[in-house]
Design an enzyme around this catalytic site. Structure first.
Site, mmCIF file in Angstrom:
data_model
loop_
_atom_site.group_PDB
_atom_site.id
_atom_site.type_symbol
_atom_site.label_atom_id
_atom_site.label_comp_id
_atom_site.label_asym_id
_atom_site.label_seq_id
_atom_site.Cartn_x
_atom_site.Cartn_y
_atom_site.Cartn_z
ATOM 1 N N ASP A 139 88.445 22.539 -34.120
ATOM 2 C CA ASP A 139 87.455 22.993 -33.151
ATOM 3 C C ASP A 139 86.066 22.962 -33.781
ATOM 4 O OD1 ASP A 139 86.540 23.828 -30.711
ATOM 5 O OD2 ASP A 139 86.989 25.945 -31.034
ATOM 6 N N GLU A 211 85.526 30.761 -24.394
ATOM 7 C CA GLU A 211 84.493 29.788 -24.752
ATOM 8 C C GLU A 211 84.707 28.539 -23.906
ATOM 9 O OE1 GLU A 211 84.513 29.310 -29.050
ATOM 10 O OE2 GLU A 211 83.109 30.978 -29.265
ATOM 11 N N GLU A 380 77.463 35.840 -25.071
ATOM 12 C CA GLU A 380 76.066 35.408 -24.926
ATOM 13 C C GLU A 380 75.473 35.954 -23.633
ATOM 14 O OE1 GLU A 380 75.519 31.009 -25.988
ATOM 15 O OE2 GLU A 380 77.684 31.265 -25.975
HETATM 16 CA CA CA Z 1 85.196 27.501 -30.215
#
Ligand code: CA
Length: 436
Positions: A139, A211, A380
């Site tokens: 990743d 994510e 975020e």
């Molecule tokens: Ca990631």
């Protein structure tokens, strides 16, 4: 990646639902997955999604729909994983795509086209599984906006790591916990050090996050010791999926110095079931840009072709669906904003001699766009939970994910004069932590 008759947007499909407004699985797409009829013990086998149907490739092959290399490819693609089909290489992938396109083209009068329609199964009646046996999962971390947003949330705030602008950085993840859309994700336990506490404790994750990423499926490996040059990098990629890299932020904060994320990331990853091929995505490549006042790539990560066509124009969305409530969109962005291209990731991954293998999965890292609402993770959007996000279609808000929440990723390509090519969705649902 070159354009051919399979990118012609004027061609009509014999499966009428492929022309429904907003349909992801158009005639020009033809993505590959592995499926069986839901609720049965049938073996999983490969298929191609078209409209609201899936073509059972083994059945189509048995009905005599294909010949030559396309027949060999269809036979391999009918197996319970797509690995052997991928290992046949790009000529075989393309032969099957071309054959399927001709048989589904409403203006081509081929009796085998009628036979192909006998091999359709409604998407509503199937379940998918992970379409390839994944050997390794790496990743990356290639959105500068995600990296900068994350740095600002540190205490004290931190800038970019010194290597970020020089190489696409990554860690090795776990392939064993990669699942397909519909995955039920158990809230993980892990070591957490509560602020101001003297010692860490073993606790259920209290800062569960998603994510937004894309996943690249490796279609051709490279021998150990042989780096893949940038000019050849995309020959090693079969296609792309959506990818949710579930993340336990409180666990991550405590564990990731000095060797990076471990338990914070290894409990689950959810991909979309249909692999959209690079052939289908060929009309949607776009220029990759590096601001002139930033460090420019070292020679092995630099080429005119990568500058001209290295990025992909894929619209991406994240939706959150609380249990029993309507889903709300959390963010919308585009894959083209990444600081590094997929080709650069493949080349950097192999520059030291690491051998990629057929079926390996490469995550792009979180895809966050240049403005705050385009962020690809909840940490975020909510500033580490300090500013919970209002869910517009329910009366709730979220700093992090709650039990029962489903996270839905969507992605598609649209351009003037082109048929839409979509990825379907990656949906995963949070289950409560196990009791001790
Ligand atoms: Ca990631």
């Amino acid at each position: 990646m070159t354009l051919d008759f399979t990118h012609d947007p004027s061609r009509r499909c014999t499966v009428a639902s492929a022309h429904a407004p907003g349909c992801d699985f158009t005639l020009q797409n033809l993505p590959f997955g592995v499926f069986r009829r839901r609720g049965t013990q049938e073996p999983f086998r490969g298929g191609v999604a078209i409209g609201d149907q899936v073509i059972c490739l083994a059945q189509a092959h048995a009905l005599g729909c294909f010949e030559g290399l396309a027949a060999e490819a269809a036979s391999a693609a009918g197996e319970p994983t797509l690995n052997r089909f991928l290992s046949l290489g790009p000529a075989a992938w393309r032969a099957l795509r071309h054959a399927l396109f001709r048989l589904l083209d409403a203006d081509v009068r081929d009796p085998r086209g009628a036979a192909l329609l006998e091999a359709l199964v409604p998407l509503a009646d199937i379940e998918n599984t992970v379409p390839v046996t994944i050997g390794d999962f790496s990743d990356f971390y290639t959105s500068i906006h995600h990296a900068e947003n994350g740095g600002k949330l540190r205490t004290p705030p931190a800038g970019l790591a010194p290597n970020f602008q020089w190489m696409p950085v990554a860690y090795h993840g776990r392939s064993s916990s990669v699942g397909v859309s519909g995955q039920q994700v158990r809230r993980p336990w892990g070591q957490v050090r509560v602020p101001d506490a003297e010692a860490p404790q073993l606790l259920p994750c209290a800062q569960l996050d998603y994510e937004l990423e894309m996943g690249a499926v490796v279609g051709q490996g490279n021998p150990q010791g042989d780096a893949v040059p940038l000019a050849k990098a995309m020959d090693h990629v079969f296609g792309l999926t959506l990818l949710n890299d579930w993340s336990a932020r409180d666990v991550q904060l405590w564990e990731m110095t000095p060797l990076g994320p471990f338990l914070a990331k290894n409990f689950a990853t959810t991909i979309s079931p249909w692999i959209v091929t690079l052939d289908a995505l060929a009309p949607f490549t776009t220029a990759w840009q590096r601001p002139p006042d930033h460090p420019q790539p070292l020679d092995y990560l630099e080429s005119a072709d990568n500058r001209a066509h290295g990025a992909f124009d894929v619209a991406l969305e994240v939706w959150l669906e609380p249990q029993g409530r309507a889903a709300s969109r959390l963010s919308r962005t585009n894959f083209r904003h990444q600081y590094w291209t997929l080709a650069q990731m493949v080349t950097h991954h192999t520059v030291g001699g690491c051998n990629l293998q057929v079926g390996d999965l490469i995550g792009t890292g979180t895809i966050s766009g240049p403005t705050p609402p385009e962020a690809g993770s909840l940490i975020e959007l909510s500033k580490r939970g300090r500013e919970p996000v209002a869910l517009v279609n329910s009366d709730e808000e979220r700093g992090f994910l709650q039990d029962g929440d489903s996270v839905i990723l969507r992605g598609w390509c649209e351009a003037a004069g082109r048929a839409r090519v979509g990825f379907g969705e990656s949906k995963g649902t949070v289950l409560p932590a196990r009791r001790t």
